[in-house]
Design a protein around this motif. Structure first.
Motif, PDB file in Angstrom:
ATOM      1  N   ASN A  39      23.148   3.021 -24.237  1.00  0.00           N
ATOM      2  CA  ASN A  39      22.528   3.278 -25.674  1.00  0.00           C
ATOM      3  C   ASN A  39      21.544   4.314 -25.675  1.00  0.00           C
ATOM      4  O   ASN A  39      20.284   3.429 -24.971  1.00  0.00           O
ATOM      5  CB  ASN A  39      22.424   2.474 -26.174  1.00  0.00           C
ATOM      6  CG  ASN A  39      22.316   2.162 -27.433  1.00  0.00           C
ATOM      7  OD1 ASN A  39      21.288   2.765 -28.408  1.00  0.00           O
ATOM      8  ND2 ASN A  39      23.388   1.501 -28.478  1.00  0.00           N
ATOM      9  N   GLY A  71      21.515   4.526 -30.685  1.00  0.00           N
ATOM     10  CA  GLY A  71      21.547   3.777 -31.411  1.00  0.00           C
ATOM     11  C   GLY A  71      20.893   3.836 -32.796  1.00  0.00           C
ATOM     12  O   GLY A  71      20.780   3.135 -33.849  1.00  0.00           O
ATOM     13  N   GLY A  73      17.652   4.284 -33.028  1.00  0.00           N
ATOM     14  CA  GLY A  73      15.893   3.218 -33.783  1.00  0.00           C
ATOM     15  C   GLY A  73      16.405   2.163 -32.559  1.00  0.00           C
ATOM     16  O   GLY A  73      17.593   1.722 -31.939  1.00  0.00           O
ATOM     17  N   ASP A  75      15.082  -1.081 -32.736  1.00  0.00           N
ATOM     18  CA  ASP A  75      15.536  -1.996 -32.213  1.00  0.00           C
ATOM     19  C   ASP A  75      17.053  -1.981 -32.388  1.00  0.00           C
ATOM     20  O   ASP A  75      17.686  -3.040 -31.585  1.00  0.00           O
ATOM     21  CB  ASP A  75      15.046  -2.937 -33.779  1.00  0.00           C
ATOM     22  CG  ASP A  75      15.570  -1.639 -34.824  1.00  0.00           C
ATOM     23  OD1 ASP A  75      16.041  -0.983 -34.755  1.00  0.00           O
ATOM     24  OD2 ASP A  75      15.718  -1.933 -36.439  1.00  0.00           O
ATOM     25  N   LYS A  76      17.555  -1.570 -32.683  1.00  0.00           N
ATOM     26  CA  LYS A  76      18.904  -1.939 -32.797  1.00  0.00           C
ATOM     27  C   LYS A  76      19.955  -0.946 -31.042  1.00  0.00           C
ATOM     28  O   LYS A  76      20.306  -1.516 -30.563  1.00  0.00           O
ATOM     29  CB  LYS A  76      19.708  -0.395 -33.403  1.00  0.00           C
ATOM     30  CG  LYS A  76      19.586  -0.835 -34.680  1.00  0.00           C
ATOM     31  CD  LYS A  76      20.645   0.238 -35.298  1.00  0.00           C
ATOM     32  CE  LYS A  76      20.364   0.079 -37.410  1.00  0.00           C
ATOM     33  NZ  LYS A  76      18.540   0.018 -37.612  1.00  0.00           N
ATOM     34  N   THR A  77      18.544  -0.168 -30.399  1.00  0.00           N
ATOM     35  CA  THR A  77      19.708   0.099 -28.703  1.00  0.00           C
ATOM     36  C   THR A  77      18.998  -1.283 -28.172  1.00  0.00           C
ATOM     37  O   THR A  77      19.533  -1.913 -27.174  1.00  0.00           O
ATOM     38  CB  THR A  77      18.588   1.057 -28.287  1.00  0.00           C
ATOM     39  OG1 THR A  77      18.818   2.495 -29.239  1.00  0.00           O
ATOM     40  CG2 THR A  77      18.734   1.634 -26.823  1.00  0.00           C
ATOM     41  N   THR A  79      18.970  -4.191 -29.307  1.00  0.00           N
ATOM     42  CA  THR A  79      20.279  -5.720 -29.807  1.00  0.00           C
ATOM     43  C   THR A  79      21.814  -5.296 -28.802  1.00  0.00           C
ATOM     44  O   THR A  79      21.918  -6.338 -28.384  1.00  0.00           O
ATOM     45  CB  THR A  79      20.466  -5.701 -31.139  1.00  0.00           C
ATOM     46  OG1 THR A  79      18.781  -5.901 -31.694  1.00  0.00           O
ATOM     47  CG2 THR A  79      21.265  -6.565 -31.594  1.00  0.00           C
ATOM     48  N   ALA A  80      21.501  -3.989 -28.325  1.00  0.00           N
ATOM     49  CA  ALA A  80      22.627  -3.550 -27.464  1.00  0.00           C
ATOM     50  C   ALA A  80      22.670  -4.092 -26.405  1.00  0.00           C
ATOM     51  O   ALA A  80      24.177  -4.582 -25.924  1.00  0.00           O
ATOM     52  CB  ALA A  80      23.327  -2.250 -27.914  1.00  0.00           C
ATOM     53  N   SER A  83      22.742  -7.866 -26.673  1.00  0.00           N
ATOM     54  CA  SER A  83      23.871  -8.601 -26.857  1.00  0.00           C
ATOM     55  C   SER A  83      24.993  -8.630 -25.348  1.00  0.00           C
ATOM     56  O   SER A  83      25.986  -9.143 -25.615  1.00  0.00           O
ATOM     57  CB  SER A  83      24.346  -8.055 -28.147  1.00  0.00           C
ATOM     58  OG  SER A  83      24.641  -6.396 -28.281  1.00  0.00           O
ATOM     59  N   GLU A  85      26.226  -4.891 -25.710  1.00  0.00           N
ATOM     60  CA  GLU A  85      27.221  -4.064 -25.868  1.00  0.00           C
ATOM     61  C   GLU A  85      26.963  -2.971 -24.609  1.00  0.00           C
ATOM     62  O   GLU A  85      28.079  -1.964 -24.617  1.00  0.00           O
ATOM     63  CB  GLU A  85      26.966  -3.983 -27.535  1.00  0.00           C
ATOM     64  CG  GLU A  85      27.720  -4.720 -28.211  1.00  0.00           C
ATOM     65  CD  GLU A  85      27.471  -4.418 -29.520  1.00  0.00           C
ATOM     66  OE1 GLU A  85      26.618  -3.453 -30.290  1.00  0.00           O
ATOM     67  OE2 GLU A  85      27.313  -5.866 -30.812  1.00  0.00           O
ATOM     68  N   SER A  95       9.339  -1.818 -27.178  1.00  0.00           N
ATOM     69  CA  SER A  95      10.819  -3.446 -27.425  1.00  0.00           C
ATOM     70  C   SER A  95      11.575  -3.908 -25.717  1.00  0.00           C
ATOM     71  O   SER A  95      11.265  -5.634 -26.077  1.00  0.00           O
ATOM     72  CB  SER A  95      11.561  -1.902 -27.400  1.00  0.00           C
ATOM     73  OG  SER A  95      11.626  -1.163 -27.752  1.00  0.00           O
ATOM     74  N   ASN A 175      13.412   4.030 -43.195  1.00  0.00           N
ATOM     75  CA  ASN A 175      14.552   3.905 -41.772  1.00  0.00           C
ATOM     76  C   ASN A 175      13.946   5.312 -41.187  1.00  0.00           C
ATOM     77  O   ASN A 175      13.653   6.445 -41.139  1.00  0.00           O
ATOM     78  CB  ASN A 175      15.316   3.395 -41.891  1.00  0.00           C
ATOM     79  CG  ASN A 175      15.818   2.612 -42.669  1.00  0.00           C
ATOM     80  OD1 ASN A 175      15.143   0.639 -42.612  1.00  0.00           O
ATOM     81  ND2 ASN A 175      17.145   2.091 -43.793  1.00  0.00           N
TER      82      ASN A 175
END
Length: 266
Positions: A39, A71, A73, A75-77, A79-80, A83, A85, A95, A175
């Motif tokens: 990601n 991703g 961002g 934060d989204k990467t 989280t992936a 989690s 993913e 991060s 964003n």
């Protein structure tokens, strides 16, 4: 690399980049190997060595069947990866520090770096002779608080004797990826943008690139690859093979022209 040369290379490669899918790059042919989901924080021309490694089959050579997902961002990467993913994340190294400070049992660990300079540019509404002191009293569209782009920007300000909190207004409410669109319609004097947004704003006459944050910040660990500690422990051979493929991509970019790189990743 100076700003003019850096941007000229970006422009040469940009045409190739926009033809790539924003949700991933495909291998030249179907490969059999260890399936790895990567990601990336954004789809950027500055990550050309990674796209070269995909298109030249370097991951396949290393026994990896790679799937690339964007991703949009950090934060989204993050989280992936946390989690499950994604197996590997590609983003600013800050991060991983944040996950470590949360005292998680399975933190993210940085294991390889790709870029070592900031990848964004300062744009003004006007084509002016620019110095960082011009930002005093002005409004700037910045990045997410605590993110690598914003931290580098604030580092440059402090290096030039500017207090990020009191000498100017930094709008961090927009964003990631939407600041360029916002810049065309709000009252900000400056905006900090990645490619291709910087070139798009300039081409449309909505802004002028006046500085490269990469030039003014010098070397920083701007983007890195990370994985959960448990993944590193279970798959050290995949991590080594992945790093080998990235290194081959870096070697290609360092030994080929911008035209050749553009043709490869297109």
């Amino acid at each position: 690399m100076n700003r003019k040369k850096k941007r000229s290379i970006c422009l040469l490669l940009l045409t190739a980049l926009v033809t790539l899918s924003l949700t991933g790059c495909g291998q030249k042919e179907k490969v059999t190997g260890e399936k790895v989901v990567l990601n990336e924080v954004a789809h950027s021309i500055f990550y050309a060595p990674m796209y070269v490694a995909i298109e030249e089959g370097y991951f396949a050579e290393e026994g990896i069947d790679l799937t690339l997902v964007t991703g949009f961002g950090a934060d989204k990467t993050m989280t992936a990866v946390l989690s499950g993913e994604a197996d590997i994340g590609f983003m600013g190294p800050e991060s991983t520090i944040y996950t470590y400070l949360r005292q998680t049992d399975d933190p993210l660990i940085n294991f390889a770096q790709l870029t070592q300079r900031a990848e964004n540019f300062m744009l003004s509404r006007d084509d002016i002779h620019y110095s960082w002191q011009d930002l005093k009293g002005k409004k700037v569209l910045g990045g997410r608080a605590g993110g690598m782009p914003e931290m580098v920007f604030e580092y440059i300000l402090k290096k030039n004797g500017i207090d990020p909190k009191n000498d100017l207004t930094i709008d961090q409410s927009i964003n990631f990826g939407l600041t360029a669109a916002a810049f065309t319609s709000n009252d900000a004097d400056y905006t900090v943008e990645f490619e291709p947004f910087a070139t798009t704003l300039e081409t449309e006459g909505n802004g002028t690139v006046v500085a490269s944050l990469g030039d003014d910040s010098a070397y920083v660990p701007y983007t890195a690859y990370c994985a959960k500690q448990s993944y590193l422990n279970r798959h050290p051979e995949i991590i080594q093979s992945f790093t080998n493929a990235i290194q081959k991509g870096l070697a290609y970019v360092n030994s080929h022209s911008a035209d050749e790189i553009a043709e490869t990743i297109q």
